[in-house]
Design an enzyme around this catalytic site. Structure first.
Site, PDB file in Angstrom:
ATOM      1  N   ARG A 234       0.856  -1.179   0.000  1.00  0.00           N
ATOM      2  CA  ARG A 234       0.000   0.000   0.000  1.00  0.00           C
ATOM      3  C   ARG A 234       0.897   1.236   0.000  1.00  0.00           C
ATOM      4  NH1 ARG A 234      -3.552  -2.970  -1.151  1.00  0.00           N
ATOM      5  NH2 ARG A 234      -5.616  -3.235  -0.190  1.00  0.00           N
ATOM      6  N   GLU A 263      -4.435   7.234  -5.433  1.00  0.00           N
ATOM      7  CA  GLU A 263      -4.677   6.484  -6.672  1.00  0.00           C
ATOM      8  C   GLU A 263      -6.179   6.387  -6.973  1.00  0.00           C
ATOM      9  OE1 GLU A 263      -4.645   1.828  -5.506  1.00  0.00           O
ATOM     10  OE2 GLU A 263      -2.745   2.857  -5.124  1.00  0.00           O
ATOM     11  N   HIS A 281      -1.960  -0.503  -9.819  1.00  0.00           N
ATOM     12  CA  HIS A 281      -2.494  -1.319  -8.717  1.00  0.00           C
ATOM     13  C   HIS A 281      -3.153  -2.577  -9.283  1.00  0.00           C
ATOM     14  CE1 HIS A 281      -4.408  -1.303  -4.437  1.00  0.00           C
ATOM     15  NE2 HIS A 281      -4.020  -2.496  -4.824  1.00  0.00           N
TER      16      HIS A 281
HETATM   17  C1  8YV Z   1      -7.187  -5.885  -4.836  1.00  0.00           C
HETATM   18  C2  8YV Z   1      -5.375  -5.336  -3.337  1.00  0.00           C
HETATM   19  O1  8YV Z   1      -7.421  -6.733  -5.878  1.00  0.00           O
HETATM   20  O2  8YV Z   1      -5.607  -7.504  -2.468  1.00  0.00           O
HETATM   21  C3  8YV Z   1      -5.562  -6.289  -2.212  1.00  0.00           C
HETATM   22  O3  8YV Z   1      -5.631  -5.826  -1.073  1.00  0.00           O
HETATM   23  O4  8YV Z   1      -4.926  -4.275  -3.183  1.00  0.00           O
HETATM   24  C4  8YV Z   1      -5.725  -5.790  -4.680  1.00  0.00           C
HETATM   25  O5  8YV Z   1      -5.113  -7.021  -4.885  1.00  0.00           O
HETATM   26  C5  8YV Z   1      -7.795  -4.549  -5.170  1.00  0.00           C
HETATM   27  O6  8YV Z   1      -7.802  -3.772  -4.045  1.00  0.00           O
HETATM   28  C6  8YV Z   1      -9.194  -4.784  -5.719  1.00  0.00           C
HETATM   29  O7  8YV Z   1      -9.749  -3.566  -6.101  1.00  0.00           O
END
Ligand code: 8YV
Length: 315
Positions: A234, A263, A281
């Site tokens: 993150r 983002e 992302h």
């Molecule tokens: C998600 C992610 O697919 O798994 C997570 O926490 O950040 C990503 O892999 C994404 O947030 C889906 O919108």
């Protein structure tokens, strides 16, 4: 019997939307022009939230849903869910771990290789005709055998380190404590010290209030002008202002980033930099993994309302 009402915070692919619509009454929050009015009108019906790792569910949303029982996150990261508010309301929370681990690790390693070997620029060099007109592409940097630091040896960090071992890299990691599964990888408690002994520095730890900006200006500068930072966790884990300063000044050699403050509206300073690989992302963004994630969201919701054990509970 009427279908259970679920608040859908963000869009899902059709292969997930269709079974969700069959099973539940899905209230598409993300399509609402007036979101407060949408919650005021429908909030009393809603018994579950289906959200995404990057979107989560905050306290105000939960407070608008007096009948809320469960929040199912499409993603492994649940940092955007207010867990304190969920606990106070005895709301269950689920995520989608494991099914995405390898794809996220794959992309992290691919980002390191692509940036170190200049693959994006090399593709442009060919397509532009420069290869034929100007000759060979600039020499790039070796990866195999160099030093790697992994900040956070959880599921994803472990899979990253496993892959780096195949490149004969000298691997060290930092975490809250040494990990039994850490093979012969060196444990380094201090992220600054880890950065000092790394050429490639992976940020793979779960984000929380405790990890906010754990990658400080000091960590970035310790990685140095020959170093590369790869972030597949993150953005909140990194002081992005310090990262940008270091990339612009050359105090940090390069970065490969899949996550950003604000983002998808990223800081325009990134767009001026030639030493950064930018990704939208999408580390879990494969058909196979996203189908598995969507299935877990559905199965957790169905299990809850059937009174069965949750498959992947967080709370
Ligand atoms: C998600 C992610 O697919 O798994 C997570 O926490 O950040 C990503 O892999 C994404 O947030 C889906 O919108």
């Amino acid at each position: 019997m009427s279908k259970i009402d679920i608040l859908q915070v963000g869009p899902y692919p059709d292969w997930d939307q269709q079974p969700l619509d069959e099973k539940f009454t899905m209230h598409r929050y993300f399509e609402a022009a007036d979101k407060p009015a949408f919650l005021a009108e429908r909030g009393g019906l809603i018994r579950g939230i289906a959200t995404r790792g990057d979107l989560g569910a905050d306290r105000s949303m939960m407070e608008a849903l007096p009948e809320l029982e469960i929040i199912a996150v499409y993603g492994v990261g649940y940092d955007a869910v207010d867990l304190d508010a969920a606990r106070e309301g005895s709301v269950r929370v689920t995520n989608t771990p494991d099914v995405l681990t390898s794809d996220v690790a794959d992309l992290g390693v691919a980002m390191m290789l692509a940036q170190a070997r200049g693959m994006i620029g090399a593709d442009k060099w060919v397509r532009s005709g420069n290869w034929a007109q100007k000759g060979h592409y600039n020499l790039q940097s070796r990866v195999h055998g160099k030093r790697a630091g992994v900040l956070g040896l959880g599921r994803i960090g472990f899979e990253v380190a496993k892959r780096l071992a195949v490149f004969d890299m000298d691997i060290a990691y930092s975490d809250v404590a040494p990990k039994d599964h850490a093979r012969d990888w060196e444990f380094v408690a201090d992220p600054i010290e880890l950065a000092n002994r790394s050429d490639f520095f992976f940020v793979t730890l779960a984000a929380s209030a405790d990890t906010r900006h754990i990658v400080t200006r000091q960590v970035v500068e310790a990685l140095g002008p020959q170093g590369m930072l790869i972030n597949i966790s993150r953005a909140s884990n990194v002081d992005e202002g310090a990262l940008l300063d270091a990339l612009e000044s050359g105090a940090l050699g390069a970065a490969a980033l899949d996550v950003f403050d604000g983002e998808p509206d990223i800081n325009p300073r990134f767009l001026e930099l030639g030493n950064v690989l930018l990704q939208p992302h999408h580390a879990s963004g494969t058909i196979e993994t996203r189908k598995a994630m969507g299935k877990l969201v559905r199965e957790n919701l169905i299990a809850h309302f059937d009174g069965r054990k949750l498959l992947t509970p967080v709370l």
